[in-house]
Design an enzyme around this catalytic site. Structure first.
Site, PDB file in Angstrom:
ATOM      1  N   ASN A  88     102.795 -42.395  48.866  1.00 45.07           N
ATOM      2  CA  ASN A  88     102.428 -42.330  50.284  1.00 45.07           C
ATOM      3  C   ASN A  88     101.045 -41.682  50.424  1.00 45.07           C
ATOM      4  O   ASN A  88     100.491 -41.168  49.461  1.00 45.07           O
ATOM      5  CB  ASN A  88     103.485 -41.503  51.036  1.00 45.07           C
ATOM      6  CG  ASN A  88     103.570 -41.886  52.504  1.00 45.07           C
ATOM      7  OD1 ASN A  88     102.688 -42.558  53.052  1.00 45.07           O
ATOM      8  ND2 ASN A  88     104.629 -41.455  53.159  1.00 45.07           N
ATOM      9  N   PHE A  89     100.537 -41.717  51.634  1.00 47.25           N
ATOM     10  CA  PHE A  89      99.269 -41.064  51.994  1.00 47.25           C
ATOM     11  C   PHE A  89      98.087 -41.555  51.156  1.00 47.25           C
ATOM     12  O   PHE A  89      97.200 -40.795  50.807  1.00 47.25           O
ATOM     13  CB  PHE A  89      99.407 -39.530  51.914  1.00 47.25           C
ATOM     14  CG  PHE A  89     100.522 -39.015  52.796  1.00 47.25           C
ATOM     15  CD1 PHE A  89     100.444 -39.136  54.176  1.00 47.25           C
ATOM     16  CD2 PHE A  89     101.669 -38.463  52.244  1.00 47.25           C
ATOM     17  CE1 PHE A  89     101.490 -38.694  54.998  1.00 47.25           C
ATOM     18  CE2 PHE A  89     102.709 -38.018  53.052  1.00 47.25           C
ATOM     19  CZ  PHE A  89     102.622 -38.135  54.437  1.00 47.25           C
ATOM     20  N   LEU A  90      98.104 -42.837  50.825  1.00 46.09           N
ATOM     21  CA  LEU A  90      96.932 -43.453  50.193  1.00 46.09           C
ATOM     22  C   LEU A  90      95.847 -43.535  51.265  1.00 46.09           C
ATOM     23  O   LEU A  90      96.048 -44.149  52.314  1.00 46.09           O
ATOM     24  CB  LEU A  90      97.300 -44.859  49.686  1.00 46.09           C
ATOM     25  CG  LEU A  90      96.145 -45.791  49.324  1.00 46.09           C
ATOM     26  CD1 LEU A  90      95.306 -45.214  48.184  1.00 46.09           C
ATOM     27  CD2 LEU A  90      96.687 -47.169  48.933  1.00 46.09           C
ATOM     28  N   THR A 109     105.798 -48.182  51.294  1.00 46.33           N
ATOM     29  CA  THR A 109     105.847 -49.046  52.477  1.00 46.33           C
ATOM     30  C   THR A 109     104.424 -49.246  52.997  1.00 46.33           C
ATOM     31  O   THR A 109     103.517 -48.478  52.674  1.00 46.33           O
ATOM     32  CB  THR A 109     106.662 -48.403  53.619  1.00 46.33           C
ATOM     33  OG1 THR A 109     106.185 -47.082  53.842  1.00 46.33           O
ATOM     34  CG2 THR A 109     108.134 -48.385  53.315  1.00 46.33           C
ATOM     35  N   LEU A 139     108.209 -41.673  55.452  1.00 44.50           N
ATOM     36  CA  LEU A 139     107.427 -40.884  56.409  1.00 44.50           C
ATOM     37  C   LEU A 139     106.082 -41.520  56.716  1.00 44.50           C
ATOM     38  O   LEU A 139     105.501 -42.155  55.876  1.00 44.50           O
ATOM     39  CB  LEU A 139     107.212 -39.485  55.840  1.00 44.50           C
ATOM     40  CG  LEU A 139     108.498 -38.738  55.469  1.00 44.50           C
ATOM     41  CD1 LEU A 139     108.157 -37.437  54.785  1.00 44.50           C
ATOM     42  CD2 LEU A 139     109.349 -38.494  56.712  1.00 44.50           C
TER      43      LEU A 139
HETATM   44  C1  LIG Z   1     105.904 -46.408  38.615  1.00 45.92           C
HETATM   45  C2  LIG Z   1     105.332 -45.771  39.722  1.00 45.92           C
HETATM   46  C3  LIG Z   1     104.436 -46.744  40.521  1.00 45.92           C
HETATM   47  C4  LIG Z   1     103.662 -46.054  41.623  1.00 45.92           C
HETATM   48  C5  LIG Z   1     102.719 -47.004  42.348  1.00 45.92           C
HETATM   49  C6  LIG Z   1     103.483 -47.919  43.318  1.00 45.92           C
HETATM   50  C7  LIG Z   1     102.474 -48.734  44.097  1.00 45.92           C
HETATM   51  C8  LIG Z   1     101.874 -47.934  45.239  1.00 45.92           C
HETATM   52  C9  LIG Z   1     100.983 -48.793  46.084  1.00 45.92           C
HETATM   53  C10 LIG Z   1     100.308 -47.998  47.170  1.00 45.92           C
HETATM   54  C11 LIG Z   1     101.231 -47.658  48.312  1.00 45.92           C
HETATM   55  C12 LIG Z   1     100.520 -46.939  49.407  1.00 45.92           C
HETATM   56  C13 LIG Z   1     101.447 -46.565  50.525  1.00 45.92           C
HETATM   57  C14 LIG Z   1     100.618 -46.025  51.670  1.00 45.92           C
HETATM   58  O1  LIG Z   1     100.087 -44.963  51.611  1.00 45.92           O
HETATM   59  S1  LIG Z   1     100.457 -47.052  53.044  1.00 45.92           S
HETATM   60  C15 LIG Z   1      99.083 -46.358  53.895  1.00 45.92           C
HETATM   61  C16 LIG Z   1      97.803 -46.934  53.416  1.00 45.92           C
HETATM   62  N1  LIG Z   1      96.681 -46.225  53.975  1.00 45.92           N
HETATM   63  C17 LIG Z   1      95.959 -46.644  55.025  1.00 45.92           C
HETATM   64  O2  LIG Z   1      96.185 -47.705  55.581  1.00 45.92           O
HETATM   65  C18 LIG Z   1      94.885 -45.681  55.504  1.00 45.92           C
HETATM   66  C19 LIG Z   1      93.664 -46.380  56.027  1.00 45.92           C
HETATM   67  N2  LIG Z   1      93.140 -47.301  55.023  1.00 45.92           N
HETATM   68  C20 LIG Z   1      92.557 -46.906  53.864  1.00 45.92           C
HETATM   69  O3  LIG Z   1      92.413 -45.731  53.547  1.00 45.92           O
HETATM   70  C21 LIG Z   1      92.109 -48.027  52.942  1.00 45.92           C
HETATM   71  O4  LIG Z   1      91.916 -49.197  53.699  1.00 45.92           O
HETATM   72  C22 LIG Z   1      93.125 -48.313  51.798  1.00 45.92           C
HETATM   73  C23 LIG Z   1      93.188 -47.090  50.878  1.00 45.92           C
HETATM   74  C24 LIG Z   1      94.512 -48.621  52.326  1.00 45.92           C
HETATM   75  C25 LIG Z   1      92.649 -49.519  50.997  1.00 45.92           C
HETATM   76  O5  LIG Z   1      91.348 -49.314  50.572  1.00 45.92           O
HETATM   77  P1  LIG Z   1      90.189 -50.388  50.839  1.00 45.92           P
HETATM   78  O6  LIG Z   1      90.445 -50.982  52.173  1.00 45.92           O
HETATM   79  O7  LIG Z   1      88.885 -49.731  50.627  1.00 45.92           O
HETATM   80  O8  LIG Z   1      90.462 -51.517  49.737  1.00 45.92           O
HETATM   81  P2  LIG Z   1      89.897 -51.546  48.240  1.00 45.92           P
HETATM   82  O9  LIG Z   1      88.664 -52.392  48.172  1.00 45.92           O
HETATM   83  O10 LIG Z   1      89.763 -50.193  47.682  1.00 45.92           O
HETATM   84  O11 LIG Z   1      91.090 -52.277  47.477  1.00 45.92           O
HETATM   85  C26 LIG Z   1      91.556 -53.515  47.892  1.00 45.92           C
HETATM   86  C27 LIG Z   1      92.872 -53.756  47.192  1.00 45.92           C
HETATM   87  O12 LIG Z   1      93.829 -52.749  47.637  1.00 45.92           O
HETATM   88  C28 LIG Z   1      94.963 -53.415  48.174  1.00 45.92           C
HETATM   89  N3  LIG Z   1      95.508 -52.608  49.273  1.00 45.92           N
HETATM   90  C29 LIG Z   1      94.947 -52.376  50.465  1.00 45.92           C
HETATM   91  N4  LIG Z   1      95.756 -51.601  51.221  1.00 45.92           N
HETATM   92  C30 LIG Z   1      96.839 -51.351  50.463  1.00 45.92           C
HETATM   93  C31 LIG Z   1      98.020 -50.636  50.693  1.00 45.92           C
HETATM   94  N5  LIG Z   1      98.283 -50.018  51.870  1.00 45.92           N
HETATM   95  N6  LIG Z   1      98.938 -50.563  49.714  1.00 45.92           N
HETATM   96  C32 LIG Z   1      98.723 -51.174  48.540  1.00 45.92           C
HETATM   97  N7  LIG Z   1      97.607 -51.893  48.266  1.00 45.92           N
HETATM   98  C33 LIG Z   1      96.690 -51.977  49.227  1.00 45.92           C
HETATM   99  C34 LIG Z   1      94.451 -54.743  48.673  1.00 45.92           C
HETATM  100  O13 LIG Z   1      95.507 -55.658  48.819  1.00 45.92           O
HETATM  101  C35 LIG Z   1      93.480 -55.084  47.586  1.00 45.92           C
HETATM  102  O14 LIG Z   1      94.175 -55.556  46.436  1.00 45.92           O
HETATM  103  P3  LIG Z   1      94.256 -57.153  46.157  1.00 45.92           P
HETATM  104  O15 LIG Z   1      94.700 -57.788  47.454  1.00 45.92           O
HETATM  105  O16 LIG Z   1      92.889 -57.598  45.758  1.00 45.92           O
HETATM  106  O17 LIG Z   1      95.269 -57.346  45.062  1.00 45.92           O
END
Ligand SMILES: CCCCCCCCCCCCCC(=O)SCCNC(=O)CCNC(=O)[C@H](O)C(C)(C)COP(=O)(O)OP(=O)(O)OC[C@H]1O[C@@H](n2cnc3c(N)ncnc32)[C@H](O)[C@@H]1OP(=O)(O)O
Length: 554
Positions: A276-278, A312, A554
């Site tokens: 969370n909180f990405l 989520t 959350l």
């Molecule tokens: C084994 C354990 C595993 C643990 C890991 C499990 C996975 C966890 C996954 C994370 C769960 C997080 C849960 C939460 O916190 S959800 C809340 C997400 N945060 C926000 O929405 C806050 C406002 N936005 C931002 O800070 C940025 O726009 C973010 C950081 C979201 C993207 O930054 P930016 O806009 O500068 O993009 P980029 O150029 O760096 O990167 C683009 C790539 O990133 C993919 N992208 C964009 N948004 C998301 C997203 N919400 N989940 C997963 N992937 C996402 C996108 O499809 C593309 O990939 P692809 O389409 O080319 O393939």
């Protein structure tokens, strides 16, 4: 994502701007120096607001092209939700639709316009909005997910052939010992959230740059007390609070977190990392930093022997295991109207709306009282049994129930409110419910700068175990009416809930309005069949589709 009451008018306004606006924001070319020199987050907020006014969301444009949300809806508040396309879709709209959502092209390849219009009419609006086909063959183009197509997550077109379980075996020996390379001018840090100053840095980053609604009118504003609660749940690891700092200024510019959760999906229970909180600073967007953060939290999870993740999001990624819809119950309708959260239906007046959402001043459930420490065991037992009725749930232990549900007196601000019902004669705890506080900043409104939202959290009731759930709907309605009354008493403006748990039983009768936001649930490195999210194929709340999601994020 941030959701608000679905508003037909907003979509019409958005449509007027469609013609001359590009859907792609200009790629951000700012350097580390730019980020370092941007110290005023208010400037960022204003910029975000005005940018959003120029560039309405693709989803709003699609909705407009589809004519969704234009119909009058009696006294009902929300009419912007997906509906049957019926005969609305003319062949002239098809081109516009395809231009806006190229992933739909596969649906109509090789057809003339009339045939294409006929085919698209048969699709759900919800699927058109997300680019997903209802035909079973998903047309969302995996190739466009450059990062996600490399990850152990199900593909859109994947049929569930195999048994539930891990997608990829992870050899702990082969997990990299070091983080992936960072952008020049920035460096990895592990945040120490026991230190109030570092907690405050995470708070500041999220306050200025975290999740907004589609129109950039609201942005989540998690309080420091909230973050302290959410990020330090039992078993928390310092290593899972991952930050990125600008090397020169030391400013925190990105963050991602994980917390451990024991999850049951169908009959399997496994440890997973809840991510969370990405968040990435607005000036560092679109630089492919998010995949690097995700890879790093994955690596840190693998290092500790946890190979599954739960997360989520409001956006569609490959591939949601479930999708729920947000619903909103006005507590202070006038304020919600003034900030643009709730529309004024064309057949109503402000006075009527205020009356519509009026609540009694005191609760009515006999034996209702605040949850105390002495109730933890009873709640643990009741909640555990109650959650057995759902497909995907957390498996809480005693410490977790105490952490997640009991208000911490030492916190600067109250985060969670929990109530139990103690049977006045037997003193048995028969029910409990809880909600948490998550404010949103209002971007660029003259009169109000925040919306104080209560979010429905976990609850349970013995009535769920009656034969054929007899009396469950009535009991839930009574408990939730009291939850609304209490939330109003604590000055919340709105009460939010998703279509998960047993919520579909009471959302509409308690005057929750459908929101414009979806919450998609994802599992990382775990395969299972789709899980019901409490909505039907048209994204309408559907009580017969309960029983799927029982984990509240959350
Ligand atoms: C084994 C354990 C595993 C643990 C890991 C499990 C996975 C966890 C996954 C994370 C769960 C997080 C849960 C939460 O916190 S959800 C809340 C997400 N945060 C926000 O929405 C806050 C406002 N936005 C931002 O800070 C940025 O726009 C973010 C950081 C979201 C993207 O930054 P930016 O806009 O500068 O993009 P980029 O150029 O760096 O990167 C683009 C790539 O990133 C993919 N992208 C964009 N948004 C998301 C997203 N919400 N989940 C997963 N992937 C996402 C996108 O499809 C593309 O990939 P692809 O389409 O080319 O393939």
């Amino acid at each position: 994502m941030e959701s608000k009451v679905a508003d037909p008018k907003a979509d019409e306004e958005a449509a007027k701007e469609v013609a001359d606006q590009s859907t792609n924001g200009a790629a951000d070319q700012d350097s580390a120096e730019d980020v370092e020199s941007t110290d005023n987050k208010d400037t960022d907020a204003v910029a975000a607001g005005s940018a959003a006014k120029k560039k309405k969301s693709k989803k709003a444009k699609l909705k407009q092209a589809l004519g969704v949300g234009k119909k009058e809806n009696g006294d009902k508040e929300a009419s912007g939700g997906p509906s049957n396309l019926g005969s609305k879709l003319t062949s002239g709209m098809v081109e516009q639709l395809l231009e806006m959502n190229p992933s739909l092209k596969g649906e109509v390849a090789g057809m003339d316009k009339e045939k294409a219009a006929e085919t698209l009419k048969k699709l759900d609006v919800a699927d058109l909005l997300t680019g997903m086909s209802v035909s079973g063959k998903n047309q969302k183009d995996m190739a466009s997910y450059k990062f996600w197509q490399t990850q152990p997550v199900p593909r859109f077109d994947e049929a569930q052939k195999e048994e539930d379980g891990q997608i990829k075996d992870i050899d702990p020996e082969k997990v990299p010992k070091e983080p992936p390379p960072m952008l020049e001018g920035f460096e990895w840090v592990t945040m120490n959230l026991l230190n109030d100053e570092e907690l405050e840095e995470v708070y500041d980053l999220l306050t200025g740059h975290y999740v907004e609604d589609d129109e950039a009118m609201f942005r989540f504003n998690y309080s420091s007390s909230f973050l302290n609660w959410a990020l330090k749940s039992p078993g928390w690891r310092k290593e899972w609070h991952v930050g990125v700092r600008a090397t020169k200024s030391r400013r925190l510019v990105a963050f991602i977190s994980g917390t451990p959760v024991s999850l049951r999906v169908r009959s399997n229970v496994f440890k997973s990392t809840e991510v969370n909180f990405l968040c990435i600073h607005k000036k560092l967007r679109s630089k492919r930093l998010a995949p690097v953060l995700i890879q790093e939290i994955t690596r840190r999870s693998y290092v500790l022997g946890i190979f599954q993740g739960l997360y989520t999001g409001g956006i569609v990624l490959p591939k949601p295991v479930s999708s729920c819809r947000y619903f909103h119950r006005s507590l202070d309708w006038l304020k919600l109207y003034e900030v643009g959260f709730s529309p004024l239906p064309s057949n109503s007046t402000k006075a009527r709306q205020i009356t519509r959402y009026h609540l009694p001043s005191s609760t009515s459930t006999p034996g209702l009282r605040s949850m105390q420490k002495k109730d933890v065991d009873a709640v643990l037992d009741l909640l555990g049994r109650f959650l057995e009725r759902f497909t995907m749930v957390p498996v809480f232990d005693r410490e977790e129930v105490e952490h997640w549900l009991l208000h911490d007196d030492s916190a600067a601000e109250q985060v969670v409110w929990s109530y139990v019902v103690e049977d006045p004669s037997t003193h048995v705890i028969t029910d409990f419910f809880s909600f948490y506080c998550l404010e949103s900043s209002v971007i660029g409104n003259q009169k109000h700068d925040n919306v104080r939202a209560a979010y429905l959290f976990y609850y349970a009731t013995e009535t769920a175990f009656a034969n054929e759930e007899k009396g469950l709907k009535e009991r839930m309605t009574m408990l939730m009416t009291d939850a609304l009354i209490l939330a109003k008493k604590f000055n919340f403006d709105v009460f939010n809930a998703l279509t998960l748990l047993d919520n579909p039983l009471f959302l509409e009768s308690l005057k929750f309005g459908a929101g414009d936001g979806q919450l998609h649930y994802y599992l990382y490195n775990y395969r299972t069949a789709p899980i019901s999210g409490g909505v039907d194929a048209k994204n309408n709340v559907d009580a017969s589709r309960r029983g799927g999601i029982g984990v509240v994020m959350l």
